[in-house]
Scaffold this motif. Structure first.
Motif, mmCIF file in Angstrom:
data_model
loop_
_atom_site.group_PDB
_atom_site.id
_atom_site.type_symbol
_atom_site.label_atom_id
_atom_site.label_comp_id
_atom_site.label_asym_id
_atom_site.label_seq_id
_atom_site.Cartn_x
_atom_site.Cartn_y
_atom_site.Cartn_z
ATOM 1 N N UNK A 42 26.932 -6.581 0.673
ATOM 2 C CA UNK A 42 26.488 -6.806 -0.704
ATOM 3 C C UNK A 42 24.973 -6.702 -0.830
ATOM 4 N N UNK A 43 24.255 -7.230 0.138
ATOM 5 C CA UNK A 43 22.788 -7.127 0.105
ATOM 6 C C UNK A 43 22.345 -5.658 0.140
ATOM 7 N N UNK A 44 23.015 -4.876 0.959
ATOM 8 C CA UNK A 44 22.646 -3.464 1.096
ATOM 9 C C UNK A 44 22.841 -2.708 -0.208
ATOM 10 N N UNK A 45 24.020 -2.838 -0.819
ATOM 11 C CA UNK A 45 24.280 -2.050 -2.027
ATOM 12 C C UNK A 45 23.508 -2.591 -3.233
ATOM 13 N N UNK A 46 23.206 -3.901 -3.240
ATOM 14 C CA UNK A 46 22.392 -4.458 -4.323
ATOM 15 C C UNK A 46 20.968 -3.932 -4.249
ATOM 16 N N UNK A 47 20.401 -3.894 -3.054
ATOM 17 C CA UNK A 47 19.023 -3.395 -2.920
ATOM 18 C C UNK A 47 18.949 -1.913 -3.278
ATOM 19 N N UNK A 48 19.999 -1.153 -2.953
ATOM 20 C CA UNK A 48 20.035 0.260 -3.342
ATOM 21 C C UNK A 48 20.055 0.377 -4.863
ATOM 22 N N UNK A 49 20.853 -0.458 -5.511
ATOM 23 C CA UNK A 49 20.926 -0.428 -6.984
ATOM 24 C C UNK A 49 19.585 -0.778 -7.607
ATOM 25 N N UNK A 50 18.902 -1.773 -7.058
ATOM 26 C CA UNK A 50 17.589 -2.162 -7.582
ATOM 27 C C UNK A 50 16.603 -1.006 -7.474
ATOM 28 N N UNK A 51 16.605 -0.320 -6.350
ATOM 29 C CA UNK A 51 15.683 0.805 -6.152
ATOM 30 C C UNK A 51 16.010 1.962 -7.085
ATOM 31 N N UNK A 52 17.294 2.181 -7.350
ATOM 32 C CA UNK A 52 17.696 3.293 -8.212
ATOM 33 C C UNK A 52 17.359 3.035 -9.675
ATOM 34 N N UNK A 53 17.468 1.780 -10.088
ATOM 35 C CA UNK A 53 17.350 1.459 -11.514
ATOM 36 C C UNK A 53 15.949 1.063 -11.949
ATOM 37 N N UNK A 54 15.152 0.510 -11.029
ATOM 38 C CA UNK A 54 13.889 -0.099 -11.424
ATOM 39 C C UNK A 54 12.691 0.653 -10.871
ATOM 40 N N UNK A 55 11.593 0.696 -11.638
ATOM 41 C CA UNK A 55 10.366 1.348 -11.161
ATOM 42 C C UNK A 55 9.593 0.429 -10.212
ATOM 43 N N UNK A 56 10.190 0.159 -9.058
ATOM 44 C CA UNK A 56 9.541 -0.713 -8.088
ATOM 45 C C UNK A 56 9.268 0.064 -6.817
ATOM 46 N N UNK A 57 8.278 -0.391 -6.084
ATOM 47 C CA UNK A 57 7.973 0.206 -4.795
ATOM 48 C C UNK A 57 9.181 0.068 -3.890
ATOM 49 N N UNK A 58 9.552 1.116 -3.194
ATOM 50 C CA UNK A 58 10.762 1.081 -2.376
ATOM 51 C C UNK A 58 10.668 0.098 -1.216
ATOM 52 N N UNK A 59 9.450 -0.293 -0.862
ATOM 53 C CA UNK A 59 9.300 -1.197 0.283
ATOM 54 C C UNK A 59 9.129 -2.638 -0.147
ATOM 55 N N UNK A 60 8.409 -2.866 -1.247
ATOM 56 C CA UNK A 60 8.129 -4.233 -1.663
ATOM 57 C C UNK A 60 8.589 -4.490 -3.093
#
Length: 373
Positions: free
Chosen positions: A345-363
């Motif tokens: 769940x942590x893995x797929x949630x972090x992928x979703x956050x990176x796909x949807x939000x304009x955030x730095x992929x590392x932080x």
């Protein structure tokens, strides 16, 4: 009601003879747990399509086996027996839970058992029920007044969340227990006042010490129903930190007055200051660090989850959670409790956050929302 077993009571042979079938039923129940025999255990359970009890018992058994591997131990005793008729009784079962530290607690369950086709089956607690098209609230004798209030709150909360998040609530099953020990028995957990897992009932018990019971009841229901909503929106694929974060965000940001639910952004702001002051968190936490959090991290999981949810709300509003849920819903459902599938769940949630939000992929920076301090 007749006491059957305790530390200092030895039962008469005549009593065992009279209730031999029930005693043998309990022996099968207990031995199936000791031998970790799920198939045998489930032959003793009653299946009812309208009540998630059967699924809850599978999860209960799996949880118990998992905790045994972690160093917990469980011992079961018949505590009481109330015969309703020749084919139905109320069976009280106590379980002594011993933690790896040696700390112990007695949890108490009370189940309807009945005879069907010459075999005894265990059913749920002796609940009464209030129902609507969407909600079913199960409660015990003595809790009638609070149960009615809980049912009204549940309907208002589901309607409110449906409107805000475009959620289509169905099958909202809620079990309202009288004591902490009853609820904890049904998980089994050492101690918990609130519980939600997808395909199980929402479970709550009000702490005996709370003064404003209606206020606490509303907060607990909103928190647990929020879990149900996000599980539905995401196909139960949201991480624990996102689940707890959104639930706390909604719980701390809402109140009910004269039957109407109100949102208070000021209350959220004040609470986030308290979180920052109390735990001195690192606000430049990376997604990798966030993904290392598990249910064993306790407050840190809750507080970091809340700060993430608060950040998302401040930047994009409540609609962002519906978008995240929609993204996660495209992933396959994993039929297990959240803490046992935490890594996935942590893995797929972090992928979703990176796909949807304009955030730095590392932080994932959480500092933008505290500029007013």
């Amino acid at each position: 009601m007749i006491n059957i077993l305790s530390k200092k009571i030895i039962l008469k042979k005549e009593y065992f003879h009279k209730h031999k079938e029930i005693y043998e039923f309990f022996q099968n129940f207990s031995s199936s747990i000791s031998n970790e025999d799920l198939s045998k255990f489930m032959t003793l359970q009653h299946y009812c399509e309208e009540n998630p009890f059967y699924i809850e018992q599978i999860r209960w058994f799996e949880e118990l086996v998992l905790q045994k591997k972690q160093g917990f131990s469980f011992s079961f005793r018949i505590a009481s027996l109330e015969s309703r008729n020749s084919k139905e009784s109320i069976l009280g079962i106590n379980v002594k839970v011993t933690r790896p530290s040696g700390r112990t607690k007695i949890l108490k369950g009370e189940f309807v058992i009945f005879k069907k086709n010459k075999e005894w089956k265990i059913n749920d607690f002796p609940f009464k029920v209030i129902q609507s098209d969407v909600c079913s609230l199960y409660y015990l004798d003595g809790n009638e007044d609070l149960a009615q209030i809980a049912f009204e709150y549940t309907q208002k909360i589901t309607s409110y969340l449906e409107e805000i998040f475009n959620w289509k609530p169905t099958g909202v099953n809620l079990k309202f227990y009288t004591t902490l020990e009853q609820l904890s028995f049904t998980i089994p957990w050492f101690a918990t006042y609130g519980w939600h897992e997808q395909r199980e009932s929402i479970k709550i018990a009000l702490p005996y010490y709370v003064k404003n019971k209606e206020h606490s009841l509303f907060s607990m229901l909103l928190h647990e129903i929020s879990h149900k909503m996000l599980s539905d929106l995401s196909n139960d694929n949201a991480s624990l930190y996102l689940q707890e974060g959104l639930a706390i965000l909604l719980e701390k940001g809402h109140y009910i007055k004269e039957g109407k639910i109100y949102f208070s952004e000021e209350s959220l702001y004040v609470f986030h200051l308290e979180v920052l002051d109390n735990i001195k968190v690192n606000l430049n936490i990376s997604l990798d660090e966030l993904n290392k959090l598990t249910y064993n991290d306790g407050e840190m999981l809750y507080f970091y989850g809340f700060l993430l949810a608060y950040y998302l709300f401040k930047e994009w509003g409540f609609k962002i959670f519906s978008s995240i849920g929609n993204n996660l819903s495209k992933k396959n459902y994993i039929n297990a409790r959240a803490h046992t599938k935490n890594v996935e769940l942590n893995k797929i949630t972090s992928v979703a956050l990176k796909q949807l939000l304009p955030i730095n992929s590392k932080f994932l920076t959480l500092t933008s929302f505290i500029s007013e301090q």
